[in-house]
Design a protein around this motif. Structure first.
Motif, mmCIF file in Angstrom:
data_model
loop_
_atom_site.group_PDB
_atom_site.id
_atom_site.type_symbol
_atom_site.label_atom_id
_atom_site.label_comp_id
_atom_site.label_asym_id
_atom_site.label_seq_id
_atom_site.Cartn_x
_atom_site.Cartn_y
_atom_site.Cartn_z
ATOM 1 N N ILE A 382 0.827 -1.275 0.084
ATOM 2 C CA ILE A 382 -0.078 0.100 0.070
ATOM 3 C C ILE A 382 0.795 1.406 0.041
ATOM 4 O O ILE A 382 0.738 2.491 -0.789
ATOM 5 C CB ILE A 382 -0.957 -0.191 1.337
ATOM 6 N N LEU A 383 1.939 1.299 1.017
ATOM 7 C CA LEU A 383 2.459 2.364 1.140
ATOM 8 C C LEU A 383 3.476 2.606 -0.415
ATOM 9 O O LEU A 383 3.669 3.932 -0.486
ATOM 10 C CB LEU A 383 3.556 2.316 2.279
ATOM 11 N N GLN A 384 3.947 1.640 -0.840
ATOM 12 C CA GLN A 384 4.762 1.835 -2.076
ATOM 13 C C GLN A 384 3.916 2.413 -3.246
ATOM 14 O O GLN A 384 4.308 3.233 -3.843
ATOM 15 C CB GLN A 384 5.720 0.645 -2.441
ATOM 16 N N ILE A 385 2.875 1.871 -3.292
ATOM 17 C CA ILE A 385 1.911 2.489 -4.478
ATOM 18 C C ILE A 385 1.423 3.913 -4.005
ATOM 19 O O ILE A 385 1.305 4.609 -5.135
ATOM 20 C CB ILE A 385 0.534 1.632 -4.536
ATOM 21 N N ALA A 386 1.449 4.081 -3.010
ATOM 22 C CA ALA A 386 0.942 5.307 -2.669
ATOM 23 C C ALA A 386 1.949 6.466 -2.509
ATOM 24 O O ALA A 386 1.695 7.756 -2.733
ATOM 25 C CB ALA A 386 0.589 5.274 -1.118
ATOM 26 N N ASN A 387 3.172 6.108 -2.529
ATOM 27 C CA ASN A 387 4.058 7.131 -2.242
ATOM 28 C C ASN A 387 5.190 7.191 -3.560
ATOM 29 O O ASN A 387 5.991 8.227 -3.879
ATOM 30 C CB ASN A 387 5.061 6.999 -1.071
ATOM 31 N N GLU A 388 5.418 5.989 -4.437
ATOM 32 C CA GLU A 388 6.286 5.973 -5.667
ATOM 33 C C GLU A 388 5.784 7.070 -6.465
ATOM 34 O O GLU A 388 4.762 7.218 -6.882
ATOM 35 C CB GLU A 388 6.322 4.582 -6.186
ATOM 36 N N PRO A 389 6.801 7.857 -6.768
ATOM 37 C CA PRO A 389 6.399 9.127 -7.931
ATOM 38 C C PRO A 389 5.948 8.413 -9.173
ATOM 39 O O PRO A 389 5.084 8.832 -9.921
ATOM 40 C CB PRO A 389 7.682 9.607 -8.198
ATOM 41 N N VAL A 390 6.587 7.268 -9.550
ATOM 42 C CA VAL A 390 6.081 6.351 -10.786
ATOM 43 C C VAL A 390 5.357 5.077 -10.213
ATOM 44 O O VAL A 390 6.150 4.610 -9.152
ATOM 45 C CB VAL A 390 7.111 5.921 -11.901
ATOM 46 N N LEU A 391 4.294 4.807 -10.456
ATOM 47 C CA LEU A 391 3.555 3.674 -10.078
ATOM 48 C C LEU A 391 4.282 2.315 -10.321
ATOM 49 O O LEU A 391 4.747 2.084 -11.512
ATOM 50 C CB LEU A 391 2.058 3.656 -10.819
ATOM 51 N N PRO A 392 4.420 1.516 -9.243
ATOM 52 C CA PRO A 392 5.489 0.377 -9.310
ATOM 53 C C PRO A 392 4.514 -0.582 -10.248
ATOM 54 O O PRO A 392 4.536 -1.839 -9.693
ATOM 55 C CB PRO A 392 5.768 -0.067 -8.072
ATOM 56 N N PHE A 393 4.162 -0.366 -11.226
ATOM 57 C CA PHE A 393 3.377 -1.415 -12.313
ATOM 58 C C PHE A 393 4.238 -1.594 -13.515
ATOM 59 O O PHE A 393 4.872 -1.021 -14.049
ATOM 60 C CB PHE A 393 2.231 -0.848 -12.712
ATOM 61 N N ASN A 394 4.072 -3.022 -13.698
ATOM 62 C CA ASN A 394 5.008 -3.659 -14.550
ATOM 63 C C ASN A 394 4.148 -3.987 -15.941
ATOM 64 O O ASN A 394 3.172 -4.803 -16.097
ATOM 65 C CB ASN A 394 5.689 -4.740 -14.410
ATOM 66 N N ALA A 395 4.280 -3.347 -17.200
ATOM 67 C CA ALA A 395 3.464 -3.273 -18.305
ATOM 68 C C ALA A 395 3.786 -4.551 -19.144
ATOM 69 O O ALA A 395 2.850 -5.191 -19.528
ATOM 70 C CB ALA A 395 3.767 -2.044 -19.281
ATOM 71 N N LEU A 396 5.267 -4.763 -18.975
ATOM 72 C CA LEU A 396 5.665 -5.956 -19.709
ATOM 73 C C LEU A 396 5.193 -7.347 -19.410
ATOM 74 O O LEU A 396 4.954 -8.197 -19.908
ATOM 75 C CB LEU A 396 7.360 -6.024 -19.851
ATOM 76 N N ASP A 397 4.832 -7.288 -18.016
ATOM 77 C CA ASP A 397 4.406 -8.576 -17.536
ATOM 78 C C ASP A 397 3.076 -9.030 -17.728
ATOM 79 O O ASP A 397 2.687 -10.056 -17.996
ATOM 80 C CB ASP A 397 4.446 -8.321 -15.668
ATOM 81 N N ILE A 398 2.286 -7.656 -18.114
ATOM 82 C CA ILE A 398 1.008 -8.118 -18.681
ATOM 83 C C ILE A 398 1.124 -8.605 -20.166
ATOM 84 O O ILE A 398 0.465 -9.980 -20.411
ATOM 85 C CB ILE A 398 0.067 -6.735 -18.910
ATOM 86 N N ALA A 399 2.001 -8.072 -20.987
ATOM 87 C CA ALA A 399 1.992 -8.781 -22.227
ATOM 88 C C ALA A 399 2.940 -10.345 -22.117
ATOM 89 O O ALA A 399 2.472 -11.229 -22.862
ATOM 90 C CB ALA A 399 3.151 -8.024 -22.978
#
Length: 539
Positions: A382-399
């Protein structure tokens, strides 16, 4: 207060006296085999829970012409240490929300449809011991360490008289929602969902664990807030009501605030049933969040000195996250402790709600170490998603997940491989350092970071299909269970196609998947074009 523990919410109500026909788990092959041998019209199906969503199996039985269903859990599908043969249970036939206001919020003044039942079938859950008596067989026995499943012989006839009468009443379902406003991006929300006790005596103390964990996390946050700290993004804390009856509270809240949530929510962290066992930690996460979850799991186990293999998957779950996953396409995370033996059995046994658990929470976690672990893991995410300037999501993992879902021997999937490859190429470039803001915060252009985050938070929305079989997720990035890796709607369509001369259903499913992959590729391509124009402008 006396409660009838064995019932099906939103079952049809009438009387039916008919022959019982054993349909095993009720999949397409089971029904095809049985219909060749017997007339099933207005008969009563003897159905085992598990392997496929209950709503899907009931839809097949309804279409085949059955009039009623006796639903049970085969003891052979449970761990040897679990004895529920004499226990009755409840199931809900509600796909989600208030059935009287389908697709729109249940608020004062809304038109309410008369939908006291959601199926034409009489559905009655019964204990395995009662089924054993019905088929004149001893309970499931074990021979040479092999359990013998309950089964009604085809050459024997059993007549059962079913009588189901229920009274539908409207009652208020209450949600409790609070928030901690973010400093730099207050209009971007991380939802944290738990639930409170609304179904008398059902699911034991699981709701208490959910409430305890969210309360502990809020308390820890408030200590930091008192010292002047604030998250960058807003954290919204939700305790849902009406969960046992079909996630009513979360669905109605979601429908009420749908437009705002579609635009502003970046992630959902579920605390639905955090302590179901004490042997293994299981993590369910959207593909874009699996890397973050694996990192948190590994960091946590290194602190404890115990590092089992990280178990992270994108599978269907019975959870208040349902609306946010399937209608809003929001990336989701859930940590929970479970019984590893139960997890190895058939999927979807969790659809049964028992009036009490044989093992209390205090026995599963006497020192609350498991609760502490779930609180820390969920809190760190929760805190990493709430505070990271760039959301810690990985687009490549979706592909990569899309490509993995196309592996196997399913027919007609080669036509999907080319668009899946193009999607991977786009996400690889999108994920590259060239297209992302620099790691040095001083070099980050705020407008560029905002644009990037807007793209990251909406990545999964392309994978919401319009039509999915009953009980199946509309978000096709989630699989039926951890044992299958293919797109669930393609698996179902292929099974359906095998029993029919026409392959129209399969073609429709292939089209849904193709459109989702193409939409995602176009989405990332558009994002790349925007960033390339910015880079050209800067140069």
């Amino acid at each position: 207060q006396k409660v009838l523990y064995s019932f099906s919410i939103y079952s049809s109500k009438t009387d039916l006296k008919a022959e019982v026909i054993d349909v095993s788990y009720g999949n397409a092959d089971d029904l095809k085999r049985i219909k060749k041998m017997k007339n099933v019209t207005n008969r009563i199906a003897l159905l085992k829970l598990g392997r496929l969503p209950l709503l899907y199996k009931l839809s097949l039985l309804e279409k085949a012409g059955f009039g009623g269903v006796l639903l049970y859990i085969d003891p052979c599908d449970l761990p040897k240490t679990t004895n529920l043969s004499y226990d009755t249970f409840m199931v809900s036939l509600n796909p989600g929300g208030d059935p009287s206001t389908p697709g729109y919020p249940s608020i004062d003044g809304s038109f309410r449809q008369n939908r006291s039942n959601l199926t034409s079938l009489l559905v009655q859950p019964v204990s395995a011991s009662l089924i054993a008596k019905l088929i004149s067989s001893p309970k499931a026995t074990t021979t040479n360490n092999a359990c013998t499943p309950l089964e009604l012989p085809n050459n024997e006839e059993r007549i059962v008289n079913m009588q189901i009468q229920t009274v539908t009443k409207f009652k208020t379902v209450t949600n409790v929602v609070g928030y901690l406003k973010g400093l730099t991006s207050p209009d971007r929300y991380i939802l944290v969902g738990s639930r409170h006790h609304t179904a008398y005596s059902y699911n034991g103390q699981e709701w208490a664990s959910s409430t305890a964990i969210i309360t502990a996390f809020i308390r820890a946050l408030m200590l930091r807030v008192k010292r002047g700290w604030r998250p960058d993004r807003t954290i919204v804390f939700c305790s849902w009501g009406g969960t046992a009856f079909g996630n009513i509270g979360s669905y109605e809240w979601g429908e009420d605030f749908k437009k705002v949530l579609q635009r502003n929510v970046v992630a959902y962290v579920s605390l639905h049933s955090p302590i179901r066992g004490n042997s293994s930690l299981y993590s369910v996460a959207s593909p874009s969040l699996q890397q973050l979850v694996a990192e948190k799991n590994n960091f946590n186990c290194s602190r404890r000195g115990q590092c089992p293999e990280t178990n992270v998957s994108s599978v269907q779950m019975q959870d208040d996250a349902d609306y946010f996953i399937n209608h809003l396409g929001i990336p989701t995370v859930r940590f929970s402790y479970e019984d590893s033996q139960l997890s190895e059995g058939p999927s979807f046994l969790f659809e049964a709600l028992f009036p009490k658990h044989t093992t209390k929470i205090e026995e599963l976690d006497p020192f609350f170490n498991l609760h502490e672990t779930i609180t820390k893991l969920s809190g760190e995410v929760i805190l990493q998603i709430a505070n990271e300037p760039v959301l810690p999501f990985n687009a490549l993992d979706i592909a990569l997940e899309v490509q993995n879902s196309l592996k196997g021997d399913q027919p007609n999937t080669p036509q999907l491989l080319a668009p899946a490859s193009r999607l991977r190429e786009s996400t690889e470039l999108f994920q590259s350092d060239e297209m992302r803001p620099a790691n040095d915060p001083k070099e980050r252009a705020p407008i560029r970071v905002r644009m990037l985050n807007d793209i990251l938070q909406d990545m999964e929305k392309s994978f919401l299909v319009q039509h999915a079989p009953p009980g199946f997720y509309r978000n096709i990035l989630y699989h039926l269970d951890g044992k299958t890796s293919q797109f669930s709607i393609l698996l179902e369509a292929w099974e359906h196609c095998k029993s029919l001369a026409s392959n129209e259903t399969l073609q429709e499913a292939l089209s849904e998947v193709l459109n989702s992959i193409n939409a995602a590729q176009v989405y990332f391509k558009a994002g790349l074009d925007v960033f390339e124009s910015i880079l050209v402008g800067k140069n």
